[in-house]
Design a protein around this motif. Structure first.
Motif, PDB file in Angstrom:
ATOM      1  N   GLN A 584     -11.769  47.340  28.317  1.00  0.00           N
ATOM      2  CA  GLN A 584     -11.834  48.589  27.575  1.00  0.00           C
ATOM      3  C   GLN A 584     -13.265  48.790  27.057  1.00  0.00           C
ATOM      4  OE1 GLN A 584     -10.131  45.934  26.124  1.00  0.00           O
ATOM      5  NE2 GLN A 584      -8.034  46.205  26.845  1.00  0.00           N
ATOM      6  N   GLY A 585     -13.514  49.990  26.594  1.00  0.00           N
ATOM      7  CA  GLY A 585     -14.740  50.281  25.879  1.00  0.00           C
ATOM      8  C   GLY A 585     -15.946  50.553  26.751  1.00  0.00           C
ATOM      9  N   VAL A 586     -16.995  51.006  26.068  1.00  0.00           N
ATOM     10  CA  VAL A 586     -18.296  51.213  26.700  1.00  0.00           C
ATOM     11  C   VAL A 586     -19.288  50.314  25.972  1.00  0.00           C
ATOM     12  CG1 VAL A 586     -17.867  53.549  27.519  1.00  0.00           C
ATOM     13  CG2 VAL A 586     -18.697  53.212  25.192  1.00  0.00           C
ATOM     14  N   PRO A 587     -20.271  49.764  26.680  1.00  0.00           N
ATOM     15  CA  PRO A 587     -21.164  48.774  26.055  1.00  0.00           C
ATOM     16  C   PRO A 587     -22.071  49.392  25.002  1.00  0.00           C
ATOM     17  CG  PRO A 587     -21.866  49.282  28.294  1.00  0.00           C
ATOM     18  CD  PRO A 587     -20.548  49.956  28.105  1.00  0.00           C
ATOM     19  N   GLN A 588     -22.071  48.769  23.809  1.00  0.00           N
ATOM     20  CA  GLN A 588     -23.036  49.161  22.782  1.00  0.00           C
ATOM     21  C   GLN A 588     -24.402  48.598  23.175  1.00  0.00           C
ATOM     22  OE1 GLN A 588     -21.915  48.949  18.599  1.00  0.00           O
ATOM     23  NE2 GLN A 588     -19.900  48.223  19.184  1.00  0.00           N
ATOM     24  N   GLY A 589     -25.429  49.389  23.014  1.00  0.00           N
ATOM     25  CA  GLY A 589     -26.764  48.979  23.426  1.00  0.00           C
ATOM     26  C   GLY A 589     -27.141  49.486  24.797  1.00  0.00           C
ATOM     27  N   SER A 590     -26.203  50.154  25.470  1.00  0.00           N
ATOM     28  CA  SER A 590     -26.506  50.729  26.781  1.00  0.00           C
ATOM     29  C   SER A 590     -27.000  52.164  26.614  1.00  0.00           C
ATOM     30  CB  SER A 590     -25.257  50.710  27.674  1.00  0.00           C
ATOM     31  OG  SER A 590     -24.246  51.547  27.142  1.00  0.00           O
ATOM     32  N   VAL A 591     -27.445  52.771  27.711  1.00  0.00           N
ATOM     33  CA  VAL A 591     -27.919  54.150  27.689  1.00  0.00           C
ATOM     34  C   VAL A 591     -26.746  55.124  27.796  1.00  0.00           C
ATOM     35  CG1 VAL A 591     -29.357  55.853  28.880  1.00  0.00           C
ATOM     36  CG2 VAL A 591     -30.136  53.480  28.686  1.00  0.00           C
ATOM     37  N   LEU A 592     -25.798  54.820  28.685  1.00  0.00           N
ATOM     38  CA  LEU A 592     -24.680  55.731  28.934  1.00  0.00           C
ATOM     39  C   LEU A 592     -23.559  55.597  27.906  1.00  0.00           C
ATOM     40  CD1 LEU A 592     -24.092  55.817  32.811  1.00  0.00           C
ATOM     41  CD2 LEU A 592     -24.571  57.743  31.304  1.00  0.00           C
ATOM     42  N   GLY A 593     -23.425  54.428  27.296  1.00  0.00           N
ATOM     43  CA  GLY A 593     -22.306  54.188  26.390  1.00  0.00           C
ATOM     44  C   GLY A 593     -22.135  55.233  25.300  1.00  0.00           C
ATOM     45  N   PRO A 594     -23.169  55.526  24.507  1.00  0.00           N
ATOM     46  CA  PRO A 594     -23.024  56.542  23.447  1.00  0.00           C
ATOM     47  C   PRO A 594     -22.682  57.927  23.988  1.00  0.00           C
ATOM     48  CG  PRO A 594     -24.959  55.193  23.064  1.00  0.00           C
ATOM     49  CD  PRO A 594     -24.467  54.846  24.428  1.00  0.00           C
ATOM     50  N   LEU A 595     -23.283  58.314  25.131  1.00  0.00           N
ATOM     51  CA  LEU A 595     -23.005  59.631  25.704  1.00  0.00           C
ATOM     52  C   LEU A 595     -21.548  59.729  26.155  1.00  0.00           C
ATOM     53  CD1 LEU A 595     -23.936  62.401  26.695  1.00  0.00           C
ATOM     54  CD2 LEU A 595     -24.741  61.304  28.801  1.00  0.00           C
ATOM     55  N   LEU A 596     -21.041  58.686  26.780  1.00  0.00           N
ATOM     56  CA  LEU A 596     -19.652  58.689  27.217  1.00  0.00           C
ATOM     57  C   LEU A 596     -18.697  58.723  26.028  1.00  0.00           C
ATOM     58  CD1 LEU A 596     -19.800  56.133  30.178  1.00  0.00           C
ATOM     59  CD2 LEU A 596     -19.679  58.637  30.303  1.00  0.00           C
TER      60      LEU A 596
END
Length: 899
Positions: A584-596
């Motif tokens: 689950q989830g999107v990686p914190q510290g990535s470029v796409l994570g916050p946008l997704l």
């Protein structure tokens, strides 16, 4: 000073340090201490309003101690003198201990002098510990104050030799650390010549075993293997046992030789006793000191210059220089890494298991998807890649085959291969598995938290540098699609161009101030989510991207590949946990994570609008607010139903709303809000009571939006950093010190300062005092000298003009489509009813107001036109942002200094 009494009082094995009264009979201060305790007496400025003895105890964190006596006779200059005195002490060390008889009735809550004295201590972040009588009349006159060292076992004793009691306490002072030895493995990266690396890469890239196909995974493997081979050739790993003596890093071999020569000259002088040898020795000491100061200054200045364009690196450098060593990471072992891995996964599992999916869930219908599809991502060219590299931070991950700065330095050679990898990934709709592996670094949320508790850490994903480049390419094209089709939530300010925390707060405070200006009160609710980024359902996110945003084809396949089969492991202190899958989830510290993430919560806005509430989001920070004349049952029902619907929607989207940390505040005129202070909000079987103070996006909000608590917090924080910079200032060049002051002081004074427009002078004077202190420290100006010429010479705008500058800058951006639409919609050009000369003056119209109060004058929608219309026409007609900023600063500078 009565030396007879002092000598009789001093026990055997002890000595004393005294400061006798210069005039009059008796008096003065003294300190009795063991003879084996080494201290350095401090000779500071003389003050007529009090007497003192000050000294410094050496150690890893030097302790500055001052024993003070203040006469009971009122002296209006005492607080001013004490401010200067504490400023001087703070420049010597960050650890201060104040003792003595201050003759303030601290126990009297109605004593204005005592209250002003305590405010001054709070300003310097100094705590007063005595809470029991210290005088025979029952008052607290003798104090023990500290801003760092731990005070324990405070008690008083009546020795019957004075009308004051003796105070005893224990204090913990750190000892000097022992030398340590350990075996390290390292590469001599500084020895790598980028030209030699480029030549080696040019020869190895074509000849090194290359992939047989255009498969992105095989291309990444070829990329990693080639770079690793070249790194091993030019900087092979070495193993060495070293002893950490904590020698000053700026102490060079040249200084060591000079020190030896100094000792030779000293022995020669002592042996001969000749005046000529004394003169040679004295001259050489001065030469040694000058070289020492120059080396220290060069070292610190180079450190600051190297991090001037990277705030994170700059803050890390200063923390390394001024704060105790962080031993948290050194305590990590492989077993502890595995423990953290299990904890983070169990936390997500517990969130999923605690979500109730049985509740009814009605959601407003989604808007139709945009007509234009995003069916594929466009390939990039090497030129585009070069432009992309110019604006990217070269942070290195443990998974990278070679340090990122070296990749950037050799980009002309690597550009064709990196471009091929990116385009292959985009066209095939697949992300190489090696780019979906994250090294998780646990970061302690606050320095004061227990490092043995896993719940006190935040997991930060560190991804390979190549992965960040690929994500940046996709994010740019995804943002273009969202902007062109107006798919963003208008009131979402997180991770969007032209948006910031300041624009979000400007919009919120504007609405709250105008509501209060109309005689209404507002309820502001801040929602808290638990591990929001880590609980996102991949299937729901992909469905949302397809049905709501019309992302199809290979673009959707790429995003699906990006989300699935991800892996992570804990890596810290050269120790790693086992690799675990991420479901689950999107990686914190990535470029796409916050946008997704902000795309994942897109439907939330329609749910809130359905209940008639206003809202604003900054990533997972969700703020709801409603204006009303009184808090009646209808308002309670509206809030309750809205919060229930939000919680139900989040449950069905596997987001956990933390009702225990949800907070709210009632804002408005005091005569209205005082009758609503006991109002409550019922939510999720929890009764919420209004808070007197809440933190919203780094700003403290109070019920009257006076921002006094916020400004007090800024002054305490900035003065703490100012004290640290003062300790480095003798070793810094002017430009290096200015860089530090702008990074640590000016940035905090300017953060969201546009919302401070219209604040009373008393409030802004606190910030002005900090700016004045920073200017004095930078220019090494004495406290008695006038500050205005100093600010003028530095070309620093005073605090009020800095606020005006920020508002006018945001206004310019709003008028030229460089700001969020929710701010642009607040401004309207003035259109006169008939043809006038002012028709072409680019003026703004003031909004109509039914009641004239002072609240609305501080709102952005009124402050911006007021300040804009007062500008010269040449400034209002300017259309170039850099030119406008330069000329606006010059205009405000002339107003501030009457030049």
């Amino acid at each position: 000073m009565d030396y007879l009494s002092l000598n009789q009082t001093t026990p055997p094995g002890f000595t004393f340090v005294e400061n006798p009264r210069s005039k009059g009979r008796g008096g003065g201060t003294a300190v009795i201490l063991k003879k084996d305790i080494k201290l350095t007496p401090l000779s500071l400025s003389n003050f007529h309003s009090f007497e003192y003895t000050a000294f410094k105890l050496s150690g890893p964190s030097p302790l500055v101690t001052a024993v003070i006596y203040r006469s009971p006779k009122p002296d209006p200059s005492f607080l001013t003198d004490l401010t200067d005195f504490l400023t001087q002490l703070s420049a010597i060390s960050s650890s201060i201990l104040l003792l003595g008889d201050f003759n303030f009735h601290i126990d009297n809550v109605n004593s204005k002098p005592a209250a002003e004295f305590m405010d001054l201590l709070q300003f310097f972040n100094i705590t007063q510990y005595v809470n029991f009588p210290t005088h025979t009349h029952g008052h607290i006159l003798d104090l023990v104050c500290s801003n760092g060292p731990t005070i324990n076992n405070l008690s008083s004793h009546n020795l019957c030799i004075s009308d004051h009691f003796a105070i005893t306490f224990n204090i913990q002072i750190p000892l000097t650390a022992h030398k340590a030895k350990r075996t390290i493995t390292f590469r001599n990266l500084k020895s790598i010549d980028t030209t030699a690396l480029s030549v080696l890469l040019s020869s190895k890239l074509p000849t090194f075993p290359s992939p047989l196909s255009d498969n992105p995974s095989e291309l990444v493997t070829h990329y990693n293997n080639t770079l690793s081979y070249c790194l091993d050739e030019l900087a092979p790993t070495k193993t060495k046992t070293v002893s950490f003596t904590y020698t000053a890093p700026w102490y060079t071999p040249e200084l060591h030789q000079m020190k030896s020569r100094k000792r030779q000259l000293e022995r020669l002088y002592k042996k001969s006793g000749l005046t000529v040898h004394l003169q040679i020795y004295t001259d050489y000491i001065q030469q040694y000191k000058d070289t020492l100061n120059s080396a220290r200054s060069k070292y610190y200045s180079n450190l600051i210059y190297s991090g001037s364009n990277n705030p994170k690196a700059l803050f890390s450098t200063i923390n390394t220089l001024l704060k105790p060593n962080n031993t948290t990471s050194s305590s990590f072992t492989t077993d502890k890494c595995n423990q953290f891995q299990s904890f983070f996964q169990s936390k997500i599992d517990s969130v999923y298991s605690s979500i109730d999916l049985s509740s009814s869930h009605t959601v407003p219908p989604d808007p139709p998807p945009p007509h234009q599809q995003l069916s594929h991502f466009t390939p990039i060219s090497p030129a585009h890649l070069t432009k992309l590299f110019s604006g990217i931070k070269t942070s290195t991950c443990s998974l990278d085959p070679i340090p990122s700065p070296l990749i950037k330095a050799c980009l002309p050679v690597l550009s064709p291969l990196i471009t091929q990898i990116i385009n292959s990934s985009l066209s095939s709709g697949s992300v190489p598995q090696s780019l979906k592996l994250a090294a998780i670094t646990p970061i302690l949320k606050k320095p004061t938290l227990d490092p043995d508790n896993c719940a006190n850490f935040r997991p930060i994903s560190n991804l390979p540098f190549l992965s960040k480049i690929l994500e940046r390419v996709v994010a740019a094209q995804l943002q273009t699609h969202l902007t062109f089709n107006s798919l963003y939530e208008p009131f979402q300010s997180g991770f969007r161009p032209k948006h910031s925390t300041e624009t979000a707060l400007l919009k919120i405070t504007n609405d709250l101030l105008l509501s209060s200006d109309s005689g209404h009160l507002s309820i502001l609710i801040l929602l808290d989510l638990t591990a929001a980024f880590d609980t996102i359902s991949h299937s729901i996110l992909l469905s949302r991207l397809k049905n709501l945003l019309n992302i199809t084809g290979s673009a959707l396949f790429w995003l699906q590949s990006y989300l699935t089969n991800r892996q992570q492991f804990i890596h810290i202190n050269h120790c790693s946990s086992t690799i675990a899958p991420v479901q689950q989830g999107v990686p914190q510290g990535s470029v796409l994570g916050p946008l997704l993430f902000i795309l994942y919560i897109l439907p939330l806005g329609n749910i809130i609008r359905r209940h008639g509430l206003r809202f604003h989001c900054y990533a997972d920070d969700i703020q709801l607010y409603i204006s009303t004349t009184s808090i009646n049952p209808s308002i309670h029902s509206t809030l309750s139903h809205c919060l229930t619907d939000i919680k139900n929607w989040m449950n069905h989207n596997f987001l956990k709303l933390n009702s225990d940390k949800t907070d709210f505040i009632i804002i408005g005129p005091h005569n209205i809000t005082k009758s609503s202070l006991h109002s409550t909000v019922h939510f999720d079987n929890t009764i919420l009571s209004p808070s007197p103070l809440i933190r919203n996006l780094g700003v403290l909000l109070d019920p009257t939006l006076s921002f006094e608590p916020h400004v007090k917090h800024i002054t305490r924080t900035t003065f703490f950093h100012l004290k640290n910079i003062a300790r480095l200032r003798p070793s810094l060049t002017f430009s290096a010190a200015e860089t530090l002051i702008h990074a640590f002081i000016t940035s905090r004074i300017d953060y969201c300062n546009s919302i401070l427009y219209g604040s009373p002078s008393k409030t802004l004077n606190r910030l002005q005092y900090i700016q004045n202190s920073a200017a004095r420290l930078l220019t090494q100006t004495r406290s008695r000298e006038h500050i205005t010429p100093v600010l003028q010479k530095l070309h620093w705008l005073p605090v009020p003009q800095r606020i005006h500058f920020k508002i006018l800058l945001i206004t310019f951006k709003a008028l030229h489509n460089l700001a969020p639409s929710y701010l642009t919609d607040l401004l309207h050009h003035h259109t006169p009813s008939r043809s006038l000369r002012s028709s072409s003056s680019n003026l703004l119209s003031l909004p109509c107001r039914t009641k004239l109060r002072t609240w609305g004058d501080r709102a952005f929608s009124i402050a911006a036109p007021t300040l804009w219309n007062s500008l010269p026409k040449s400034l209002r007609d300017c259309s170039d942002l850099p030119t406008f900023k330069k000329e606006l600063k010059t205009h405000l500078f002339k107003i501030a200094f009457n030049v």
